[in-house]
Design a protein around this motif. Structure first.
Motif, mmCIF file in Angstrom:
data_model
loop_
_atom_site.group_PDB
_atom_site.id
_atom_site.type_symbol
_atom_site.label_atom_id
_atom_site.label_comp_id
_atom_site.label_asym_id
_atom_site.label_seq_id
_atom_site.Cartn_x
_atom_site.Cartn_y
_atom_site.Cartn_z
ATOM 1 N N LEU A 5 -36.008 70.505 -8.187
ATOM 2 C CA LEU A 5 -35.908 69.806 -6.923
ATOM 3 C C LEU A 5 -35.674 68.043 -7.199
ATOM 4 N N LYS A 6 -35.914 67.944 -8.340
ATOM 5 C CA LYS A 6 -35.583 66.346 -8.508
ATOM 6 C C LYS A 6 -36.275 65.456 -7.712
ATOM 7 N N LEU A 7 -37.549 65.634 -7.773
ATOM 8 C CA LEU A 7 -38.407 64.754 -6.844
ATOM 9 C C LEU A 7 -38.980 63.765 -7.635
ATOM 10 N N ARG A 8 -39.017 63.684 -8.857
ATOM 11 C CA ARG A 8 -39.734 62.814 -10.101
ATOM 12 C C ARG A 8 -39.516 61.427 -9.482
ATOM 13 N N LYS A 9 -38.213 61.142 -9.172
ATOM 14 C CA LYS A 9 -38.122 59.548 -8.864
ATOM 15 C C LYS A 9 -38.865 59.079 -7.654
ATOM 16 N N PHE A 10 -39.545 60.042 -6.825
ATOM 17 C CA PHE A 10 -40.266 59.532 -5.719
ATOM 18 C C PHE A 10 -41.732 59.711 -5.900
ATOM 19 N N GLU A 11 -42.205 59.768 -7.112
ATOM 20 C CA GLU A 11 -43.624 59.943 -7.459
ATOM 21 C C GLU A 11 -44.004 58.466 -7.539
ATOM 22 N N LEU A 12 -45.257 58.593 -6.992
ATOM 23 C CA LEU A 12 -45.758 57.129 -7.086
ATOM 24 C C LEU A 12 -46.526 56.696 -8.267
ATOM 25 N N SER A 13 -46.377 55.471 -8.602
ATOM 26 C CA SER A 13 -46.991 54.915 -9.845
ATOM 27 C C SER A 13 -48.589 54.722 -9.696
ATOM 28 N N GLY A 14 -49.214 54.474 -10.798
ATOM 29 C CA GLY A 14 -50.666 54.481 -10.513
ATOM 30 C C GLY A 14 -51.139 52.998 -9.670
ATOM 31 N N GLU A 15 -50.176 51.835 -9.886
ATOM 32 C CA GLU A 15 -50.345 50.833 -8.904
ATOM 33 C C GLU A 15 -50.026 50.955 -7.649
ATOM 34 N N GLU A 16 -49.079 51.795 -7.379
ATOM 35 C CA GLU A 16 -48.672 52.458 -5.955
ATOM 36 C C GLU A 16 -49.935 53.023 -5.399
ATOM 37 N N TRP A 17 -50.697 54.013 -6.139
ATOM 38 C CA TRP A 17 -51.458 54.642 -5.699
ATOM 39 C C TRP A 17 -52.690 53.991 -5.327
ATOM 40 N N VAL A 18 -52.983 52.576 -6.063
ATOM 41 C CA VAL A 18 -54.014 51.766 -5.733
ATOM 42 C C VAL A 18 -53.901 51.285 -4.385
ATOM 43 N N ILE A 19 -52.612 50.737 -4.112
ATOM 44 C CA ILE A 19 -52.382 50.169 -2.987
ATOM 45 C C ILE A 19 -52.445 51.366 -1.495
ATOM 46 N N VAL A 20 -51.926 52.567 -1.912
ATOM 47 C CA VAL A 20 -52.204 53.435 -0.828
ATOM 48 C C VAL A 20 -53.731 53.778 -0.612
ATOM 49 N N LYS A 21 -54.604 53.598 -1.565
ATOM 50 C CA LYS A 21 -55.988 53.844 -1.280
ATOM 51 C C LYS A 21 -56.465 52.537 -0.417
ATOM 52 N N GLU A 22 -56.238 51.576 -1.032
ATOM 53 C CA GLU A 22 -56.476 50.135 -0.098
ATOM 54 C C GLU A 22 -56.141 50.139 0.982
ATOM 55 N N LEU A 23 -54.892 50.754 1.474
ATOM 56 C CA LEU A 23 -54.286 50.972 2.850
ATOM 57 C C LEU A 23 -55.171 51.853 3.627
ATOM 58 N N CYS A 24 -55.513 53.215 2.857
ATOM 59 C CA CYS A 24 -56.340 53.937 3.681
ATOM 60 C C CYS A 24 -57.546 53.231 4.040
#
Length: 123
Positions: A5-24
């Motif tokens: 499916l070649k979706l790897r380029k859309f995978e969130l980085s560790g830092e982006e996951w931190v931002i997602v958690k904070e946004l929640c």
């Protein structure tokens, strides 16, 4: 898991996951407000206290060093946007009338919230 499916380029980085958690965490106040005002009996006398609560939460979190600078900046912008709408309530007397006539609030709410005497007199 399917590499074709070649979706790897859309995978969130560790830092982006931190931002997602904070946004929640910080956006929960808006979810709570939406659910509160979606119930069967919202009324005008609940608008000002709800906006005050959201404003206080945004202001507190915008200064919280626990959150990344991007989140703090977003909260500051959100607070400015909320205040723009809050100021529009001044154009309609019904909000203040609803507060003054509400048995639980009356003028005591404005005093407790730290409103200036001239604003309370106007209400």
């Amino acid at each position: 898991g399917d590499r074709t499916l070649k979706l790897r380029k859309f995978e969130l980085s560790g830092e982006e996951w931190v931002i997602v958690k904070e946004l929640c965490d910080v956006l929960k106040i808006f979810k709570d407000a939406t659910l509160f005002f979606s119930r069967a009996t919202p009324n005008l006398a609940t608008v000002i206290p709800a906006m005050d609560h959201i404003d206080e939460t945004l202001a507190t979190n915008a200064l919280n060093p626990r959150f990344q600078r991007s989140i703090q900046a977003s909260l500051t912008i959100g607070k400015k946007t909320l205040n723009r709408y809050y100021n529009l309530t001044d154009d309609s007397e019904v909000y203040r009338i609803a507060m003054v006539l509400h048995p639980r609030h009356k003028l005591g709410y404005f005093k407790k919230a730290g409103w200036e005497d001239s604003w309370i007199t106007a209400a």
